[in-house]
Design a protein around this motif. Sequence first.
Motif, PDB file in Angstrom:
ATOM      1  N   ARG A   1       0.973  -1.379   0.054  1.00 51.44           N
ATOM      2  CA  ARG A   1      -0.378   0.160   0.497  1.00 51.44           C
ATOM      3  C   ARG A   1       0.980   1.381  -0.057  1.00 51.44           C
ATOM      4  NH1 ARG A   1      -3.365  -2.714   3.421  1.00 51.44           N
ATOM      5  NH2 ARG A   1      -1.232  -2.513   5.016  1.00 51.44           N
ATOM      6  N   ASP A   2       0.594   2.570  -0.604  1.00 42.73           N
ATOM      7  CA  ASP A   2       1.183   3.672  -0.182  1.00 42.73           C
ATOM      8  C   ASP A   2       1.025   4.270   0.539  1.00 42.73           C
ATOM      9  OD1 ASP A   2       2.237   6.042  -1.255  1.00 42.73           O
ATOM     10  OD2 ASP A   2       2.150   6.299  -2.549  1.00 42.73           O
ATOM     11  N   LYS A   3       1.916   4.730   1.911  1.00 41.07           N
ATOM     12  CA  LYS A   3       1.314   5.008   2.762  1.00 41.07           C
ATOM     13  C   LYS A   3       0.688   6.503   2.300  1.00 41.07           C
ATOM     14  CE  LYS A   3       5.289   3.126   5.616  1.00 41.07           C
ATOM     15  NZ  LYS A   3       6.488   3.100   6.195  1.00 41.07           N
ATOM     16  N   ARG A   4       1.433   7.669   1.719  1.00 41.43           N
ATOM     17  CA  ARG A   4       1.306   9.022   1.333  1.00 41.43           C
ATOM     18  C   ARG A   4      -0.310   8.406   1.222  1.00 41.43           C
ATOM     19  NH1 ARG A   4       4.317   9.782  -3.827  1.00 41.43           N
ATOM     20  NH2 ARG A   4       3.722   7.740  -4.077  1.00 41.43           N
ATOM     21  N   LEU A   5      -1.197   7.233   0.644  1.00 44.19           N
ATOM     22  CA  LEU A   5      -2.810   7.770   0.303  1.00 44.19           C
ATOM     23  C   LEU A   5      -3.657   7.757   1.781  1.00 44.19           C
ATOM     24  CD1 LEU A   5      -2.962   5.172  -3.213  1.00 44.19           C
ATOM     25  CD2 LEU A   5      -2.645   7.364  -2.719  1.00 44.19           C
ATOM     26  N   VAL A   6      -3.067   6.519   2.354  1.00 42.97           N
ATOM     27  CA  VAL A   6      -3.898   6.334   4.176  1.00 42.97           C
ATOM     28  C   VAL A   6      -3.395   7.524   4.552  1.00 42.97           C
ATOM     29  CG1 VAL A   6      -2.931   5.056   6.019  1.00 42.97           C
ATOM     30  CG2 VAL A   6      -2.334   3.627   4.180  1.00 42.97           C
ATOM     31  N   ALA A   7      -2.559   7.904   4.997  1.00 43.10           N
ATOM     32  CA  ALA A   7      -2.349   9.752   5.348  1.00 43.10           C
ATOM     33  C   ALA A   7      -3.392  10.472   4.651  1.00 43.10           C
ATOM     34  CB  ALA A   7      -0.711  10.706   5.330  1.00 43.10           C
ATOM     35  N   GLN A   8      -3.423  10.477   3.375  1.00 44.07           N
ATOM     36  CA  GLN A   8      -4.753  11.162   2.716  1.00 44.07           C
ATOM     37  C   GLN A   8      -5.761  10.582   3.476  1.00 44.07           C
ATOM     38  OE1 GLN A   8      -3.607  11.617  -1.465  1.00 44.07           O
ATOM     39  NE2 GLN A   8      -1.713  11.727  -1.127  1.00 44.07           N
ATOM     40  N   GLN A   9      -6.436   9.943   3.264  1.00 41.17           N
ATOM     41  CA  GLN A   9      -7.727   9.100   4.178  1.00 41.17           C
ATOM     42  C   GLN A   9      -8.066   9.283   5.184  1.00 41.17           C
ATOM     43  OE1 GLN A   9      -7.653   5.252   2.618  1.00 41.17           O
ATOM     44  NE2 GLN A   9      -7.281   4.068   4.581  1.00 41.17           N
ATOM     45  N   PHE A  10      -6.745   9.564   5.401  1.00 40.61           N
ATOM     46  CA  PHE A  10      -7.653   9.381   7.485  1.00 40.61           C
ATOM     47  C   PHE A  10      -6.975  11.272   7.560  1.00 40.61           C
ATOM     48  CE2 PHE A  10      -6.812   5.068   7.851  1.00 40.61           C
ATOM     49  CZ  PHE A  10      -7.198   4.681   8.990  1.00 40.61           C
ATOM     50  N   SER A  11      -6.297  12.265   6.824  1.00 40.09           N
ATOM     51  CA  SER A  11      -6.527  13.584   7.072  1.00 40.09           C
ATOM     52  C   SER A  11      -7.999  14.033   6.525  1.00 40.09           C
ATOM     53  CB  SER A  11      -5.493  13.674   6.133  1.00 40.09           C
ATOM     54  OG  SER A  11      -3.499  13.959   6.403  1.00 40.09           O
ATOM     55  N   ARG A  12      -8.484  13.639   5.190  1.00 37.14           N
ATOM     56  CA  ARG A  12      -9.874  13.906   4.404  1.00 37.14           C
ATOM     57  C   ARG A  12     -11.191  13.427   6.091  1.00 37.14           C
ATOM     58  NH1 ARG A  12      -7.445  12.211  -0.306  1.00 37.14           N
ATOM     59  NH2 ARG A  12      -9.146   9.752  -0.300  1.00 37.14           N
ATOM     60  N   ALA A  13     -10.497  12.583   6.536  1.00 42.81           N
ATOM     61  CA  ALA A  13     -11.781  11.584   7.221  1.00 42.81           C
ATOM     62  C   ALA A  13     -11.288  12.553   9.519  1.00 42.81           C
ATOM     63  CB  ALA A  13     -11.810  10.541   7.541  1.00 42.81           C
ATOM     64  N   ALA A  14     -10.697  13.685   9.265  1.00 40.46           N
ATOM     65  CA  ALA A  14      -9.984  14.088  10.729  1.00 40.46           C
ATOM     66  C   ALA A  14     -11.598  15.128  11.075  1.00 40.46           C
ATOM     67  CB  ALA A  14      -8.886  14.832  10.483  1.00 40.46           C
ATOM     68  N   HIS A  15     -12.476  15.587  10.254  1.00 40.50           N
ATOM     69  CA  HIS A  15     -13.753  16.210  10.497  1.00 40.50           C
ATOM     70  C   HIS A  15     -14.875  15.442  10.796  1.00 40.50           C
ATOM     71  CE1 HIS A  15     -14.759  15.474   7.210  1.00 40.50           C
ATOM     72  NE2 HIS A  15     -15.385  16.099   6.688  1.00 40.50           N
ATOM     73  N   SER A  16     -14.841  14.531  10.875  1.00 40.69           N
ATOM     74  CA  SER A  16     -15.706  13.488  11.316  1.00 40.69           C
ATOM     75  C   SER A  16     -15.302  12.286  11.757  1.00 40.69           C
ATOM     76  CB  SER A  16     -16.064  13.083   9.690  1.00 40.69           C
ATOM     77  OG  SER A  16     -15.200  11.643   9.116  1.00 40.69           O
ATOM     78  N   TYR A  17     -13.737  12.154  12.137  1.00 34.79           N
ATOM     79  CA  TYR A  17     -14.113  10.428  12.611  1.00 34.79           C
ATOM     80  C   TYR A  17     -14.109  10.332  13.973  1.00 34.79           C
ATOM     81  CZ  TYR A  17     -10.451   7.117  14.929  1.00 34.79           C
ATOM     82  OH  TYR A  17     -10.072   5.875  14.697  1.00 34.79           O
ATOM     83  N   ASP A  18     -14.038  12.028  14.916  1.00 39.27           N
ATOM     84  CA  ASP A  18     -15.054  11.341  16.240  1.00 39.27           C
ATOM     85  C   ASP A  18     -15.871  10.848  16.125  1.00 39.27           C
ATOM     86  OD1 ASP A  18     -12.173  11.668  17.531  1.00 39.27           O
ATOM     87  OD2 ASP A  18     -12.026  13.651  17.908  1.00 39.27           O
ATOM     88  N   GLN A  19     -16.956  11.277  15.504  1.00 39.98           N
ATOM     89  CA  GLN A  19     -18.552  11.420  15.315  1.00 39.98           C
ATOM     90  C   GLN A  19     -18.969   9.834  15.075  1.00 39.98           C
ATOM     91  OE1 GLN A  19     -16.968  13.912  14.089  1.00 39.98           O
ATOM     92  NE2 GLN A  19     -17.272  15.093  16.159  1.00 39.98           N
ATOM     93  N   ALA A  20     -17.670   8.977  14.150  1.00 38.12           N
ATOM     94  CA  ALA A  20     -18.297   7.446  13.558  1.00 38.12           C
ATOM     95  C   ALA A  20     -17.682   6.893  13.982  1.00 38.12           C
ATOM     96  CB  ALA A  20     -17.272   8.295  12.016  1.00 38.12           C
ATOM     97  N   ALA A  21     -16.836   6.932  14.973  1.00 40.45           N
ATOM     98  CA  ALA A  21     -15.541   6.038  15.353  1.00 40.45           C
ATOM     99  C   ALA A  21     -16.066   5.229  16.366  1.00 40.45           C
ATOM    100  CB  ALA A  21     -14.498   6.160  15.353  1.00 40.45           C
ATOM    101  N   GLY A  22     -17.126   5.093  17.015  1.00 39.22           N
ATOM    102  CA  GLY A  22     -17.729   4.089  17.354  1.00 39.22           C
ATOM    103  C   GLY A  22     -16.810   2.828  18.341  1.00 39.22           C
ATOM    104  N   ILE A  23     -16.953   1.547  17.490  1.00 40.13           N
ATOM    105  CA  ILE A  23     -15.850   0.698  17.342  1.00 40.13           C
ATOM    106  C   ILE A  23     -14.367   1.204  17.919  1.00 40.13           C
ATOM    107  CG2 ILE A  23     -14.301  -1.633  16.352  1.00 40.13           C
ATOM    108  CD1 ILE A  23     -17.768  -1.866  17.645  1.00 40.13           C
TER     109      ILE A  23
END
Length: 276
Positions: free
Chosen positions: A20-42
Amino acid sequence: MNAECLSLQTPVDSTITLRRDKRLVAQQFSRAAHSYDQAAGIQLQVRNQLLSRLQRVNGPLFGHWLDIGCGTGQTLPRLHQLGAQQVYGLDLASGMIRSARRFASPAIALLQADADQIPLADASCDGLFSSLMLQWSEQPHSTLREWARVLKPGGTLALATLLPGTQQELLQAWRSIDDKPHVNNFISAADLQQALLQAGLRSVSRQQSLLQEHYDSLTSLLRNLKAIGATNVNPGRKSGLGGGRALQQLDNAYPRERNGLLPLSYQVQWLLLRKE
């Protein structure tokens, strides 16, 4: 070290081949930073259980602690409250680090860096905390050796990670449609134990459990995965989800419970370890 955010560009070992390309992993989590806390139940449930186990088995913390894959930084003040005098939060995703800045203080510093190349000295940490980050490593043996490098002898690693069986329902449904990779591969419990032993990390406490979330539609399930950054970045993947026809096929193939809800499973292992 002060509490400013350190953005570090570290060299990549050209001899290592990643799937996997680490840059893509970092990008996807960067984009999710604003919604992560509300969605991350598990994810929140797993993290809280790891903190509880750490407190129960280890007792009060002390010294320098590093949260590897700190995400939005929610754990950082908790580690400080449990007794750590200095806490570092490390994440590769710039968006997550920006979100974690709200917790920055003289006792809490942030590092934007690769978990495989931690910019800290050997044996500089009294403890490490990492919840649901290790499964993103392509080479967990190498990753764990790096983590052990910065851990003091006798230091503690509090670890939660995912095992095979995670997202098995999604994997099963996609396999009925095509042979492309849609779900990450997860290290087995036996291979994980071997990697930990090779890194000089001895298990003190270990527990494994199956956790599940339930969704009323495939759309809400996929939307939640996107909101936490757990989207498909595997090489060989199709661009997008394949269009409306593929989504309809996926919906038809997805296993449902008697009440019509769609389950999504997570095989979680919590470990407390000591560096020999």
